[in-house]
Design an enzyme around this catalytic site. Structure first.
Site, PDB file in Angstrom:
ATOM      1  N   GLY A 291       0.764  -1.311   0.036  1.00  0.00           N
ATOM      2  CA  GLY A 291      -0.325  -0.019   0.121  1.00  0.00           C
ATOM      3  C   GLY A 291       0.751   0.954  -0.250  1.00  0.00           C
ATOM      4  N   CYS A 360      -8.181  22.503  16.909  1.00  0.00           N
ATOM      5  CA  CYS A 360      -7.445  23.336  18.539  1.00  0.00           C
ATOM      6  C   CYS A 360      -7.485  22.664  19.021  1.00  0.00           C
ATOM      7  CB  CYS A 360      -9.262  24.125  18.754  1.00  0.00           C
ATOM      8  SG  CYS A 360      -9.753  25.131  18.326  1.00  0.00           S
TER       9      CYS A 360
HETATM   10  C1  LIG Z   1      -2.839  -1.932   5.901  1.00  0.00           C
HETATM   11  C2  LIG Z   1      -2.178  -3.394   5.195  1.00  0.00           C
HETATM   12  C3  LIG Z   1      -1.543  -3.416   4.483  1.00  0.00           C
HETATM   13  C4  LIG Z   1      -0.682  -2.422   3.133  1.00  0.00           C
HETATM   14  O1  LIG Z   1       0.202  -2.576   4.469  1.00  0.00           O
HETATM   15  P1  LIG Z   1       1.647  -1.287   3.954  1.00  0.00           P
HETATM   16  O2  LIG Z   1       2.109  -0.388   4.948  1.00  0.00           O
HETATM   17  O3  LIG Z   1       0.808   0.214   3.556  1.00  0.00           O
HETATM   18  O4  LIG Z   1       2.574  -1.896   2.186  1.00  0.00           O
HETATM   19  C5  LIG Z   1      -1.418  -4.171   3.538  1.00  0.00           C
HETATM   20  N1  LIG Z   1      -2.381  -5.979   3.853  1.00  0.00           N
HETATM   21  C6  LIG Z   1      -2.840  -5.365   5.234  1.00  0.00           C
HETATM   22  C7  LIG Z   1      -3.988  -7.213   5.229  1.00  0.00           C
HETATM   23  C8  LIG Z   1      -3.318  -4.646   5.656  1.00  0.00           C
HETATM   24  O5  LIG Z   1      -3.934  -4.908   6.919  1.00  0.00           O
END
Ligand SMILES: *Cc1c(COP(=O)(O)O)cnc(C)c1O
Length: 444
Positions: A291, A360
């Protein structure tokens, strides 16, 4: 601030992204403004596609919780990646972007009945089942719908990766997944095999986020492969797929040294193949879920500097027109960011200041201690690496409208999320008639 992706400094001494002068973007679209470097986002997708899909036949699914909207879903689809969604809302966004549902993986530790029905109705590729309650629920819902749900079981493998190290055991205490060590995972597999409307495809794990220690991925692959073997021996079930999660670390701040995607792929896949060979088992199809490492570096947030408060000998507070509303990460977990004055980027740093948001909350500080040229009200501050977990975590605290987002590429910017206005803020408010001031005589 480190220049990333298509960032350059133009002849006017301004920061440019995708060939767009950020000072002009701030003028045209207002601030705060999220700017997505489309070329960098696509390049990050391609790095994954090459390292995993072309080299190892693995599937890459983008974790849409980091940044999800119609345009981003469309780009991810064009780049040949799948999508990881964790809610009905993210699933709905993918559907509205006409994302191919067979490449959608549905996560979450407490999916509602409605969400599970929606996933079956949309025919998502895989439902990632987190726990036994969900397994029973899904089986019943699938039976009602006359379907066999294709699932993977989320496991808690006892590997917890940190930024620069990892712990091999002791991650039993997690809200996510079925624990490996205590037999919970194995009994869930056996349960799957008894259920008529469940088709178990394999297993999933996700060992953490902002990871630089690649060995933790190799270790997770080995632990998961060992589980594949013991399930094969004890339940006669051979997993076809292994989803090994995401979490690769990115550059936010000068201490961060991200590892190339190719290295990550090689280390993990070699470890997996070696284990498979050792056990005499076929190598399962691998899925990874990056991600942050796709969306994070491609985002930059532009702010306009306003009030400046100098407390001699103590600190200089420089306030911007956004803050924790558009980037809650510093307040949530002390995340560090780099910044520059986008309109005077070539000028020498002259002072150390702290960047405050306009909420705030004393904790609404975007950056403690950043070196900048002498700042003035009206300067444009650019904060880099804000593509992941910024817009997706944004909020309307203090009834601040959420900023707009533009896609910058080839000397052109296109709006992909419009700025909220005040009418948006009261869209869901309901005023009971007895409280309507134009009806009630308040003076009475
Ligand atoms: C958050 C998450 C990802 C992605 O993680 P990154 O650190 O953004 O690459 C992938 N798989 C699961 C199950 C997640 O919870």
């Amino acid at each position: 601030m480190k220049l990333q992706g298509t960032m350059i400094i133009n002849d006017l001494g301004h920061l440019e992204i995708g060939g767009c002068d950020t000072v002009e973007l701030a003028k045209d679209y207002g601030t705060p403004l999220y700017v997505i470097d489309e070329e960098l986002f696509r390049q990050n997708c391609r790095d994954y596609y090459q390292a995993f899909t072309e080299t190892y036949g693995a599937e890459v699914i983008y974790a849409s919780k980091t940044l999800s909207n119609l345009a981003i879903c469309a780009i991810v689809n064009q780049e040949g990646l799948g999508l990881d969604v964790v809610s009905g809302g993210e699933l709905f966004t993918a559907a509205k972007a006409k994302f191919p549902m067979d490449r959608v993986y549905f996560h979450g530790n407490n999916k509602s009945v409605e969400e599970l029905k929606m996933a079956l109705d949309y025919k998502v590729g895989r439902i990632m089942v987190d726990n036994l309650y969900e397994l029973g629920l899904l089986n019943a819902i699938a039976a009602e719908a006359g379907q066999k749900a294709k699932i993977m079981l989320r496991l808690s493998p006892g590997v917890e990766a940190h930024t620069h190290e990892y712990i091999k055991t002791g991650q039993i205490d997690s809200k996510f997944g079925l624990t490996l060590e205590n037999g919970m995972a194995l009994s869930a597999v056996k349960r799957c095999l008894e259920l008529d409307n469940i088709e178990l495809k394999g297993f999933h794990c996700h060992i953490g986020s902002q990871i630089f220690e690649l060995q933790s991925y190799a270790h997770a692959a080995e632990v998961m492969m060992s589980f594949v073997r013991s399930v094969h021996q004890e339940a006669g079930y051979l997993a076809q797929e292994l989803n090994l999660g995401g979490g690769l670390g990115i550059y936010y701040f000068r201490d961060d040294q991200p590892r190339p995607v190719k290295e990550y792929a090689d280390i993990m896949m070699v470890a997996l193949k070696e284990k498979a060979r050792e056990f005499g088992l076929p190598v399962p199809k691998v899925i990874v879920e990056p991600g942050r490492s796709i969306s994070g570096p491609s985002g930059t947030t532009l702010y306009t500097i306003g009030a400046i408060k100098d407390i001699p000998g103590i600190r200089k507070y420089v306030s911007v027109d956004g803050g924790m509303g558009d980037n809650p990460r510093p307040a949530l977990y002390q995340s560090r960011y780099e910044a520059c004055l986008a309109n005077r980027i070539t000028e020498e740093d002259a002072e150390t200041v702290s960047i405050a948001g306009k909420c705030c909350e004393s904790g609404d500080m975007l950056i403690w201690d950043v070196e900048l040229p002498e700042v003035q009200a009206g300067d444009i501050l650019a904060v880099s690496s804000t593509g992941a977990y910024n817009y997706s975590m944004s909020m309307n605290y203090n009834r601040l409208p959420r900023p707009a987002m533009v896609l910058a590429a080839n000397n052109k910017a296109e709006l992909i999320i419009r700025r909220e206005d005040y009418a948006d803020l009261i869209r869901n408010d309901v005023l009971p008639e007895r409280l309507d001031s134009s009806v009630v005589n308040l003076a009475k």
